[in-house]
Scaffold this active site. Structure first.
Site, PDB file in Angstrom:
ATOM      1  N   GLU A 247       9.646  15.867  15.264  1.00  0.00           N
ATOM      2  CA  GLU A 247      10.042  15.697  13.872  1.00  0.00           C
ATOM      3  C   GLU A 247       9.260  16.687  13.009  1.00  0.00           C
ATOM      4  O   GLU A 247       8.033  16.667  12.998  1.00  0.00           O
ATOM      5  CB  GLU A 247       9.748  14.268  13.412  1.00  0.00           C
ATOM      6  CG  GLU A 247      10.254  13.982  12.020  1.00  0.00           C
ATOM      7  CD  GLU A 247       9.953  12.571  11.566  1.00  0.00           C
ATOM      8  OE1 GLU A 247       8.812  12.125  11.727  1.00  0.00           O
ATOM      9  OE2 GLU A 247      10.877  11.913  11.039  1.00  0.00           O
TER      10      GLU A 247
ATOM     11  N   GLU B  75       9.576   1.025  10.709  1.00  0.00           N
ATOM     12  CA  GLU B  75      10.659   2.018  10.518  1.00  0.00           C
ATOM     13  C   GLU B  75       9.997   3.377  10.645  1.00  0.00           C
ATOM     14  O   GLU B  75       9.183   3.749   9.806  1.00  0.00           O
ATOM     15  CB  GLU B  75      11.283   1.887   9.126  1.00  0.00           C
ATOM     16  CG  GLU B  75      11.787   0.520   8.748  1.00  0.00           C
ATOM     17  CD  GLU B  75      12.992   0.085   9.525  1.00  0.00           C
ATOM     18  OE1 GLU B  75      13.606   0.922  10.215  1.00  0.00           O
ATOM     19  OE2 GLU B  75      13.311  -1.107   9.460  1.00  0.00           O
TER      20      GLU B  75
ATOM     21  N   SER C  52       5.234   7.328  10.053  1.00  0.00           N
ATOM     22  CA  SER C  52       5.369   8.140  11.258  1.00  0.00           C
ATOM     23  C   SER C  52       5.226   7.290  12.523  1.00  0.00           C
ATOM     24  O   SER C  52       4.593   6.228  12.506  1.00  0.00           O
ATOM     25  CB  SER C  52       4.305   9.238  11.253  1.00  0.00           C
ATOM     26  OG  SER C  52       3.025   8.648  11.269  1.00  0.00           O
TER      27      SER C  52
ATOM     28  N   CYS D 225      13.734  10.599   6.903  1.00  0.00           N
ATOM     29  CA  CYS D 225      13.606  10.135   8.299  1.00  0.00           C
ATOM     30  C   CYS D 225      14.913  10.278   9.060  1.00  0.00           C
ATOM     31  O   CYS D 225      14.916  10.531  10.252  1.00  0.00           O
ATOM     32  CB  CYS D 225      13.124   8.697   8.317  1.00  0.00           C
ATOM     33  SG  CYS D 225      14.118   7.620   7.280  1.00  0.00           S
TER      34      CYS D 225
ATOM     35  N   LYS E 146       0.865  -1.183   0.000  1.00  0.00           N
ATOM     36  CA  LYS E 146       0.000   0.000   0.000  1.00  0.00           C
ATOM     37  C   LYS E 146       0.903   1.236   0.000  1.00  0.00           C
ATOM     38  O   LYS E 146       1.490   1.598   1.008  1.00  0.00           O
ATOM     39  CB  LYS E 146      -0.915   0.062   1.228  1.00  0.00           C
ATOM     40  CG  LYS E 146      -2.010   1.117   1.001  1.00  0.00           C
ATOM     41  CD  LYS E 146      -2.587   1.687   2.268  1.00  0.00           C
ATOM     42  CE  LYS E 146      -1.834   2.881   2.790  1.00  0.00           C
ATOM     43  NZ  LYS E 146      -1.717   4.042   1.909  1.00  0.00           N
TER      44      LYS E 146
HETATM   45  P1  NAD Z   1       2.398   8.287   7.738  1.00  0.00           P
HETATM   46  O1  NAD Z   1       2.628   7.481   8.960  1.00  0.00           O
HETATM   47  O2  NAD Z   1       1.399   9.361   7.774  1.00  0.00           O
HETATM   48  O3  NAD Z   1       1.954   7.337   6.529  1.00  0.00           O
HETATM   49  C1  NAD Z   1       2.737   6.215   6.162  1.00  0.00           C
HETATM   50  C2  NAD Z   1       1.823   5.207   5.493  1.00  0.00           C
HETATM   51  O4  NAD Z   1       0.871   4.750   6.457  1.00  0.00           O
HETATM   52  C3  NAD Z   1       1.022   5.760   4.326  1.00  0.00           C
HETATM   53  O5  NAD Z   1       0.933   4.779   3.319  1.00  0.00           O
HETATM   54  C4  NAD Z   1      -0.340   6.019   4.960  1.00  0.00           C
HETATM   55  O6  NAD Z   1      -1.388   5.991   4.006  1.00  0.00           O
HETATM   56  C5  NAD Z   1      -0.435   4.860   5.929  1.00  0.00           C
HETATM   57  N1  NAD Z   1      -1.365   5.058   7.054  1.00  0.00           N
HETATM   58  C6  NAD Z   1      -1.762   6.220   7.609  1.00  0.00           C
HETATM   59  N2  NAD Z   1      -2.638   5.970   8.612  1.00  0.00           N
HETATM   60  C7  NAD Z   1      -2.775   4.630   8.696  1.00  0.00           C
HETATM   61  C8  NAD Z   1      -3.528   3.749   9.538  1.00  0.00           C
HETATM   62  N3  NAD Z   1      -4.335   4.202  10.503  1.00  0.00           N
HETATM   63  N4  NAD Z   1      -3.406   2.413   9.344  1.00  0.00           N
HETATM   64  C9  NAD Z   1      -2.592   1.932   8.405  1.00  0.00           C
HETATM   65  N5  NAD Z   1      -1.882   2.705   7.559  1.00  0.00           N
HETATM   66  C10 NAD Z   1      -1.957   4.043   7.705  1.00  0.00           C
HETATM   67  O7  NAD Z   1       3.834   8.828   7.308  1.00  0.00           O
HETATM   68  P2  NAD Z   1       4.185   9.772   6.079  1.00  0.00           P
HETATM   69  O8  NAD Z   1       3.745  11.144   6.427  1.00  0.00           O
HETATM   70  O9  NAD Z   1       3.716   9.158   4.794  1.00  0.00           O
HETATM   71  O10 NAD Z   1       5.780   9.674   6.053  1.00  0.00           O
HETATM   72  C11 NAD Z   1       6.563  10.453   6.863  1.00  0.00           C
HETATM   73  C12 NAD Z   1       6.993   9.675   8.093  1.00  0.00           C
HETATM   74  O11 NAD Z   1       7.673   8.485   7.702  1.00  0.00           O
HETATM   75  C13 NAD Z   1       7.986  10.445   8.935  1.00  0.00           C
HETATM   76  O12 NAD Z   1       7.676  10.289  10.290  1.00  0.00           O
HETATM   77  C14 NAD Z   1       9.312   9.766   8.627  1.00  0.00           C
HETATM   78  O13 NAD Z   1      10.283   9.902   9.614  1.00  0.00           O
HETATM   79  C15 NAD Z   1       8.893   8.368   8.436  1.00  0.00           C
HETATM   80  N6  NAD Z   1       9.896   7.634   7.673  1.00  0.00           N
HETATM   81  C16 NAD Z   1      10.655   6.705   8.319  1.00  0.00           C
HETATM   82  C17 NAD Z   1      11.641   6.018   7.613  1.00  0.00           C
HETATM   83  C18 NAD Z   1      12.471   4.967   8.298  1.00  0.00           C
HETATM   84  O14 NAD Z   1      12.996   4.125   7.599  1.00  0.00           O
HETATM   85  N7  NAD Z   1      12.613   4.992   9.611  1.00  0.00           N
HETATM   86  C19 NAD Z   1      11.844   6.276   6.260  1.00  0.00           C
HETATM   87  C20 NAD Z   1      11.056   7.233   5.637  1.00  0.00           C
HETATM   88  C21 NAD Z   1      10.067   7.903   6.361  1.00  0.00           C
END
Ligand code: NAD
Length: 497
Positions: free
Chosen positions: A400, A267, A245, A301, A191
């Site tokens: 963050e 992650e 996140s 991240c 997804k």
């Molecule tokens: P997000 O958590 O908002 O979304 C990530 C994914 O989760 C998306 O596909 C989103 O549609 C899905 N999602 C959202 N709510 C959900 C739920 N209730 N149930 C299941 N899936 C759900 O994050 P984002 O804004 O897309 O990305 C930014 C975040 O990702 C930042 O916090 C960043 O640090 C983190 N990140 C971490 C790494 C790592 O490897 N540690 C790498 C890249 C980004």
């Protein structure tokens, strides 16, 4: 290295045909509901394409195909050397179509074309090739047991794995998830983030072309709240791998507990410390300190957003960092000269702008940037921004931001630097800069993060694991260790006469 110019990329962008349907059981298909959601170009605010907005009924169908494929053994029981051949062919196709994939990623995410072409697309191909190449070189174990017995320790695929990925590195993060999960024999459902689904959709077709059997890889674009939650609570999904996140990651652990205890690897976010001692190579450290925050517009991240500088060189060093920040002025991401593009969307831009206000309100000193730029282009461009005079208790040091905002904190000695670095809920990455190897290694050992650079930032490659301590997550992407997240450890105890 592509020879294409800004004008060439613009021409290609105007002609590109974009696929927005889901990929289920080896075919592109609309959402069963017929619903779509547009995806926009962050550089212009213009619509790119309507994308299938999949819901629970599409997920159930994808899970059924994934389960059937897994149980049939068409992929899971294929010899590792055969799986390797498919993955290597897939990597070759990604390389062949690197220009198209880079363009899709730039249009969808706003990342500079020089990054998507030189970093994201090659990194996806390398990850898939590396996992494929590795899988027929992994041996199982036999335990040291008494005569007449044999303890076999083997690793079996989990079964059906869901991968939920974010928008900041869609292509490479998707590859980090699907390469080891497919290599180990699982069926996988991806997804993508709802605002950046395009490259995942495209590479699924290339996987089929490479010989991946139908049903083994499915791409379901759709919203996190409904589709993502449905996948995370699904009783017939065995593993969940997530990048995103920290708040959503916490929810996913709960969903796992509320459903079938699916193996859940996360992650998550970061607020990474970048520690500079007075005896460091200050020119190099300043250059990399700017890159550590402004690369990908800070939407990384592992961004080194807390720059922790020894007080004796603070002013001299910050003058160098500010000079370097000037080189990160945002520009049109289709221009090969551009190093920083727009924020991914209006929401992310707003978050960054709000944190600039928070920093000012907390009494930090705005040393550089802080404003919106290029607004006449319709995109969400924000200047590289530096706050000095930050203390580690401020929100701009603890939370963050996920944008091009650096918070600079002073320290006096190594112990204080480590204390500041570790005073965070996160533990994803960090770096230390010093010409004294004793100082550098001592500090590197004490900072509680999953990846620590010594005299570098963003170091590492596919051969080393990547993941977080503390609230930055629990899984490990990349390297041979990633295979552990997608397999169950099994003992077979044999007795013989
Ligand atoms: P997000 O958590 O908002 O979304 C990530 C994914 O989760 C998306 O596909 C989103 O549609 C899905 N999602 C959202 N709510 C959900 C739920 N209730 N149930 C299941 N899936 C759900 O994050 P984002 O804004 O897309 O990305 C930014 C975040 O990702 C930042 O916090 C960043 O640090 C983190 N990140 C971490 C790494 C790592 O490897 N540690 C790498 C890249 C980004």
């Amino acid at each position: 290295m592509t020879e294409l110019t800004f004008a060439d990329w613009q021409a290609r962008a105007s002609e590109i045909e974009i696929e927005g349907r889901a990929f289920i059981n080896g075919q592109y298909t609309d959402a069963l509901s017929g619903e779509t959601r547009p995806t926009y170009n962050p550089a212009t605010g213009e619509k790119l394409v309507d994308v299938a907005s999949c819901g629970p009924e599409d997920a159930d169908l994808a899970v059924k195909y994934a389960r059937d494929a897994f149980e049939s053994g068409v992929w899971a029981d294929m010899a590792p050397s055969e799986r390797k051949m498919v993955l290597v062919r897939w990597a070759e196709l990604i390389e062949l179509y690197a220009e198209e994939l880079a363009l899709l990623e730039t249009l969808d995410v706003g990342k500079p074309i020089s990054d998507t072409f030189n970093i994201d697309a090659p990194s996806a191909a390398r990850t898939i090739r590396w996992s494929g190449e590795a899988i027929d070189k992994v041996y199982e174990q036999i335990a040291p047991t008494p005569a007449g017995t044999m303890g076999l320790i083997t690793r079996l695929p989990l079964g059906v794995v869901a991968a939920i990925v974010p928008w900041n590195f869609p292509l490479s993060t998707t590859a980090w998830k699907i390469a080891p999960s497919l290599a180990t024999g699982n069926s996988v459902i991806v997804k993508p983030a709802s605002n950046t689904p395009l490259t995942a959709i495209r590479i699924a077709e290339l996987a089929s072309e490479a010989g991946l059997p139908d049903g083994v890889l499915q791409i379901l674009p759709g919203p996190g709240g409904s589709l993502g939650q449905h996948l995370s609570t699904h009783m017939d999904i065995d593993g969940l791998t997530f990048t995103g996140s920290t708040p959503v990651g916490k929810m996913l652990m709960e969903y796992s507990g509320q459903s079938n205890l699916k193996r859940t690897f996360l992650e998550l976010g970061g607020k990474s410390p970048n520690i500079v001692f007075a005896d460091a190579d200050l020119d190099k450290a300043a250059n990399m300190a700017a890159m550590a925050v402004f690369f990908n517009g800070g939407q990384t991240c592992t961004a080194g957003t807390r720059l922790i500088v020894q007080d004796s060189v603070h002013d001299e060093f910050m003058a160098k960092v500010i000079e370097c920040a000037k080189g990160w002025a945002p520009g049109n991401p289709l221009d090969p000269e551009t190093v920083m593009g727009p924020m991914v969307d209006q929401g992310q831009y707003n978050t960054v702008a709000e944190y600039v206000e928070v920093g000012l309100g907390e009494g930090a000193e705005l040393a550089y940037g802080g404003k919106r730029v290029l607004s006449d282009e319709g995109g969400y461009y924000h200047e590289p921004t530096i706050f000095t005079g930050v203390n580690n208790q401020m929100r701009i040091a603890q939370e963050e931001i996920f944008g091009p905002v650096m918070s600079v904190i002073k320290f006096s000695d190594a112990q204080e630097a480590v204390e500041i670095a570790n005073d965070s809920i996160f533990g994803l990455a960090g770096a230390v800069w010093s010409r004294d190897i004793n100082t550098a290694i001592k500090v590197a050992e004490k900072v509680r993060v999953g990846t620590m650079g010594v005299n570098n930032y963003f170091g590492g490659d596919i051969t080393v694991p990547f993941g977080g301590f503390k609230q930055s997550g629990n899984g490990r992407d990349k390297s041979i260790h990633a295979f552990d997240d997608y397999t169950e450890l099994k003992t077979t105890w044999i007795e013989f006469e």
